[in-house]
Write a protein that holds these residues in place. Structure first.
Motif, mmCIF file in Angstrom:
data_model
loop_
_atom_site.group_PDB
_atom_site.id
_atom_site.type_symbol
_atom_site.label_atom_id
_atom_site.label_comp_id
_atom_site.label_asym_id
_atom_site.label_seq_id
_atom_site.Cartn_x
_atom_site.Cartn_y
_atom_site.Cartn_z
ATOM 1 N N THR A 17 0.844 -1.215 0.000
ATOM 2 C CA THR A 17 0.000 0.000 0.000
ATOM 3 C C THR A 17 0.874 1.258 0.000
ATOM 4 O O THR A 17 0.603 2.200 -0.746
ATOM 5 N N HIS A 19 3.838 1.567 -1.080
ATOM 6 C CA HIS A 19 4.516 1.684 -2.383
ATOM 7 C C HIS A 19 3.586 2.290 -3.430
ATOM 8 O O HIS A 19 4.021 3.053 -4.298
ATOM 9 N N ARG A 20 2.282 1.964 -3.321
ATOM 10 C CA ARG A 20 1.334 2.418 -4.349
ATOM 11 C C ARG A 20 0.793 3.824 -4.097
ATOM 12 O O ARG A 20 0.135 4.380 -4.962
ATOM 13 N N ARG B 42 8.925 5.090 -8.283
ATOM 14 C CA ARG B 42 8.442 3.804 -7.752
ATOM 15 C C ARG B 42 9.575 2.787 -7.599
ATOM 16 O O ARG B 42 9.453 1.804 -6.898
ATOM 17 N N GLU B 157 3.731 -3.240 -7.810
ATOM 18 C CA GLU B 157 2.966 -2.367 -8.709
ATOM 19 C C GLU B 157 1.792 -3.067 -9.365
ATOM 20 O O GLU B 157 0.892 -2.406 -9.879
#
Lengths: 107, 208
Positions: A17, A19-20, B42, B157
């Motif tokens: 979560t 990371h997103r 990311r 991702e």
């Protein structure tokens, strides 16, 4: 052990979560300018390399022409039985005005 | 979205750049910088994002003559970006410059919060998100460059195996195998972390 598995699952979920979550990264004007400056430098060096290539291309074409000419002259010299020593002797002997000798001797 | 309405088509801009109009590159830069930073942030810690994004655009400029207009520019750009991120990690791991930072007491507290609190409370605090990302970075630092990339793409991702394979120019089987192994490895490190925390907790308990 079961508790450990549950904890790991929980940690994994949170890591995914986090990371997103969209990060609010701000791109600065200075960064853009730096990139464009670098691009211009690369482009300039590419032009320089191209110029060098064109120059070396001309040199090599010229070298080819000179070699061909030297080859033809050599063939002509062999066929006409000419060597540079006999040419020199002829020049000295047929020098009524003493032009060549005076040129060599004079300071 | 290769063509943005009312704006010049990417392929047209690329043609002009290749014809020697370098300033046109700024159009591509402005159009896609957000997209590139979106991918880079990311995979790479924020403090290095600018440098990597810079490298991406330099690579794009140098490789423009090889770009085939049959594929959308954005797709090609995403491939270059992912590849640059992967190259960055590969170089870092090879030169062993990666700071394999150990988790501090602050992160120990983070772990405790995660285990003892409810998930809904977590992401309200900016500090918590930052610590979570640091922990994730620590865990990813334990993996190889290939494992790191494949894990962040497939698992973090949510890219499909096929998409990941295309972006990394790997085979589908390779992506499947590596992502499975990487996830297993990550879990192993998290278990170790939990065990360490348990030992620390017991140690503290004994001291008091």
């Amino acid at each position: 052990m079961k508790r450990n598995v549950e904890d790991i699952k929980k940690i994994e979920e949170i890591l995914v979560t986090a990371h997103r979550i969209e990060s609010n990264f701000v791109v600065t004007q200075e960064w853009q300018e730096r990139v464009m400056k670098h691009i211009c430098q690369i482009a300039a060096s590419k032009i320089q390399i191209n110029d060098d290539r064109v120059f070396s291309k001309i040199i090599w074409r010229f070298a080819t022409a000179v070699s061909v000419f030297a080859g033809i002259f050599l063939l002509y010299a062999i066929n006409t039985d000419v060597n540079h020593e006999s040419v020199m002797v002829n020049m000295f002997l047929n020098d009524p005005l003493n032009f060549i000798v005076s040129q060599i001797v004079s300071p | 979205m290769d063509q943005i309405q009312g704006e010049t088509h990417d392929n047209e801009i690329i043609k002009r750049i290749l014809d020697g109009n370098i300033n046109e590159f700024e159009l591509l830069l402005k159009r896609y910088q957000g997209f590139v930073f979106g991918i880079v942030t990311r995979h790479i810690p924020h403090e290095m994002a600018e440098e990597i994004a810079h490298n991406v655009f330099i690579k794009v400029y140098n490789s423009l003559p090889t770009f085939k207009s049959k594929t959308p520019f954005k797709h090609w750009l995403s491939k270059v970006t992912v590849r640059t991120c992967y190259d960055h990690w590969r170089k870092q791991y090879n030169s062993r410059e990666t700071a394999m930072s150990s988790l501090t007491e602050k992160h120990d507290k983070w772990l405790e919060t995660v285990i003892t609190s409810r998930s809904s409370e977590f992401f309200e605090k900016e500090e918590f998100i930052k610590e979570t990302r640091e922990t994730l970075n620590w865990a990813l630092g334990k993996l190889s460059a290939k494992e790191r990339m494949v894990l962040s793409m497939v698992y973090l991702e949510g890219f499909s195996v096929r998409e990941t394979a295309t972006l990394l120019s790997w085979s589908v089987v390779n992506v499947k195998v590596r992502s499975y192994r990487a996830r297993k490895k990550l879990r192993k490190h998290l278990v170790k972390l939990l065990e360490q925390r348990g030992e620390i907790g017991r140690g503290r308990g004994n001291k008091t």
